[in-house]
Design a protein around this motif. Structure first.
Motif, PDB file in Angstrom:
ATOM      1  N   GLN A  57     -14.914  64.178  45.434  1.00  0.00           N
ATOM      2  CA  GLN A  57     -15.567  63.134  44.639  1.00  0.00           C
ATOM      3  C   GLN A  57     -16.325  63.776  43.500  1.00  0.00           C
ATOM      4  OE1 GLN A  57     -18.400  60.886  46.826  1.00  0.00           O
ATOM      5  NE2 GLN A  57     -18.949  59.542  45.128  1.00  0.00           N
ATOM      6  N   HIS A  61     -19.591  57.971  37.378  1.00  0.00           N
ATOM      7  CA  HIS A  61     -19.359  57.472  36.021  1.00  0.00           C
ATOM      8  C   HIS A  61     -18.733  58.517  35.102  1.00  0.00           C
ATOM      9  CE1 HIS A  61     -21.809  54.158  37.387  1.00  0.00           C
ATOM     10  NE2 HIS A  61     -22.844  54.943  37.559  1.00  0.00           N
ATOM     11  N   TYR A  62     -18.200  59.605  35.679  1.00  0.00           N
ATOM     12  CA  TYR A  62     -17.552  60.629  34.858  1.00  0.00           C
ATOM     13  C   TYR A  62     -16.065  60.331  34.748  1.00  0.00           C
ATOM     14  CZ  TYR A  62     -15.498  65.082  33.522  1.00  0.00           C
ATOM     15  OH  TYR A  62     -14.762  66.066  32.890  1.00  0.00           O
ATOM     16  N   THR A  63     -15.513  60.556  33.555  1.00  0.00           N
ATOM     17  CA  THR A  63     -14.091  60.388  33.303  1.00  0.00           C
ATOM     18  C   THR A  63     -13.598  61.567  32.480  1.00  0.00           C
ATOM     19  OG1 THR A  63     -14.347  57.979  33.267  1.00  0.00           O
ATOM     20  CG2 THR A  63     -12.304  58.871  32.374  1.00  0.00           C
ATOM     21  N   ASN A  64     -12.468  62.102  32.860  1.00  0.00           N
ATOM     22  CA  ASN A  64     -11.866  63.193  32.100  1.00  0.00           C
ATOM     23  C   ASN A  64     -11.433  62.661  30.734  1.00  0.00           C
ATOM     24  OD1 ASN A  64     -10.590  65.461  31.157  1.00  0.00           O
ATOM     25  ND2 ASN A  64      -9.066  65.560  32.804  1.00  0.00           N
ATOM     26  N   LEU A  65     -12.101  63.104  29.685  1.00  0.00           N
ATOM     27  CA  LEU A  65     -11.803  62.625  28.336  1.00  0.00           C
ATOM     28  C   LEU A  65     -10.528  63.217  27.758  1.00  0.00           C
ATOM     29  CD1 LEU A  65     -15.403  62.685  26.789  1.00  0.00           C
ATOM     30  CD2 LEU A  65     -14.172  60.748  27.778  1.00  0.00           C
ATOM     31  N   PRO A  67      -7.279  63.857  29.588  1.00  0.00           N
ATOM     32  CA  PRO A  67      -6.402  63.901  30.781  1.00  0.00           C
ATOM     33  C   PRO A  67      -5.109  64.669  30.561  1.00  0.00           C
ATOM     34  CG  PRO A  67      -6.354  61.720  29.768  1.00  0.00           C
ATOM     35  CD  PRO A  67      -7.436  62.487  29.062  1.00  0.00           C
ATOM     36  N   GLU A 131     -11.628  67.561  35.895  1.00  0.00           N
ATOM     37  CA  GLU A 131     -11.310  66.358  36.647  1.00  0.00           C
ATOM     38  C   GLU A 131     -12.548  65.728  37.284  1.00  0.00           C
ATOM     39  OE1 GLU A 131      -8.592  63.459  37.937  1.00  0.00           O
ATOM     40  OE2 GLU A 131      -8.389  65.108  36.502  1.00  0.00           O
ATOM     41  N   ASN A 187     -15.591  67.855  27.782  1.00  0.00           N
ATOM     42  CA  ASN A 187     -15.984  67.312  29.077  1.00  0.00           C
ATOM     43  C   ASN A 187     -17.356  67.816  29.518  1.00  0.00           C
ATOM     44  OD1 ASN A 187     -13.687  65.655  29.766  1.00  0.00           O
ATOM     45  ND2 ASN A 187     -12.516  67.535  29.976  1.00  0.00           N
ATOM     46  N   GLN A 190     -19.901  65.587  27.940  1.00  0.00           N
ATOM     47  CA  GLN A 190     -20.006  64.327  28.659  1.00  0.00           C
ATOM     48  C   GLN A 190     -20.797  64.495  29.960  1.00  0.00           C
ATOM     49  OE1 GLN A 190     -17.175  60.983  30.872  1.00  0.00           O
ATOM     50  NE2 GLN A 190     -16.354  62.964  30.289  1.00  0.00           N
TER      51      GLN A 190
END
Length: 240
Positions: A57, A61-65, A67, A131, A187, A190
């Motif tokens: 996990q 609220h993190y997303t790979n900018l 991908p 990731e 990333n 972020q």
């Protein structure tokens, strides 16, 4: 008889009464699950701390900018195998056909042997760091990017004998690592924005980003100014 059976059925199917101040079982399970997830997010600061078999996990609220970098990693892995093999072949050929300075050949062979180790570690931390967005994984990835770039730039610009084949695949190799390092920087920014990092964690991420940017800048400058260095060296040789 039917009325008694229906009453007994209704009695058995009625939900248990909720006492004042108590939560419903579903709400209690949801709250426990949320507490457990938040506890996991606070305990696991790197992918290495996850128990084997447990789903990994990332930061909330993190997303790979970027991908697409996962596909880039996959392709780059095979390219690493190819050019590392060619580096070994060329190193053995140079050692057989050319005269090395004292101790230079051993030093360069040791560096070539370290390249696969650094690359495998870099791909591992790069995949999970980008990731999941964890601080220490991103820091390890950025530092390994800068170290690998410096090692390859040594063979590209400063090794004892530089052949045209060296220049071709090493330039592509360093450029690929520079692209992956920029994805790590994006990333990391972020992660710094959405995560509650400590002062030391923020400093580590900044140090990693600065190291990658320094290596990228050095590579670009050396690529833009290679002819001047060779002209100066040629003039010095003619004067002597």
């Amino acid at each position: 008889f039917r009325s008694r059976e229906a009453a007994a059925f209704r009695y058995r199917t009625l939900p248990a009464p909720i006492m004042p101040g108590h939560q419903k079982p579903a709400d209690a399970e949801a709250q426990i699950g949320g507490q457990w997830k938040s506890r996991e997010a606070s305990e696991y600061v790197t992918v290495l701390s996850f128990p084997p078999g447990r789903p990994k996990q990332g930061v909330p609220h993190y997303t790979n900018l970027t991908p697409w970098v996962k596909t880039f990693f996959f392709t780059h892995t095979y390219f690493v195998y190819v050019y590392t093999f060619y580096m070994f072949v060329l190193a053995f050929y140079k050692g057989y056909a050319l005269q090395y300075p004292q101790g230079r050949q051993v030093w360069e062979m040791v560096l070539i042997m370290f390249i696969p180790v650094m690359q495998h570690l870099r791909f591992f931390f790069g995949y999970w760091g980008n990731e999941l967005g964890m601080c220490y994984d991103l820091f390890a990835f950025l530092v390994l990017c800068s170290l690998t770039m410096v090692t390859l730039m040594y063979f590209l610009f400063y090794q004892a004998y530089i052949m045209p084949l060296d220049t071709s695949f090493l330039t592509i190799a360093v450029g690929g690592i520079a692209i992956e390092g920029l994805c790590g920087i994006i990333n990391s920014l972020q992660a710094m924005k959405i995560s509650h990092l400590t002062l030391s964690q923020g400093f580590l991420l900044l140090a990693g980003m600065v190291s990658v940017m320094t290596a990228d800048t050095a590579f670009i400058l050396k690529e833009l100014l290679p002819s001047e260095a060779w002209i100066d060296q040629y003039r010095m040789m003619n004067q002597s």
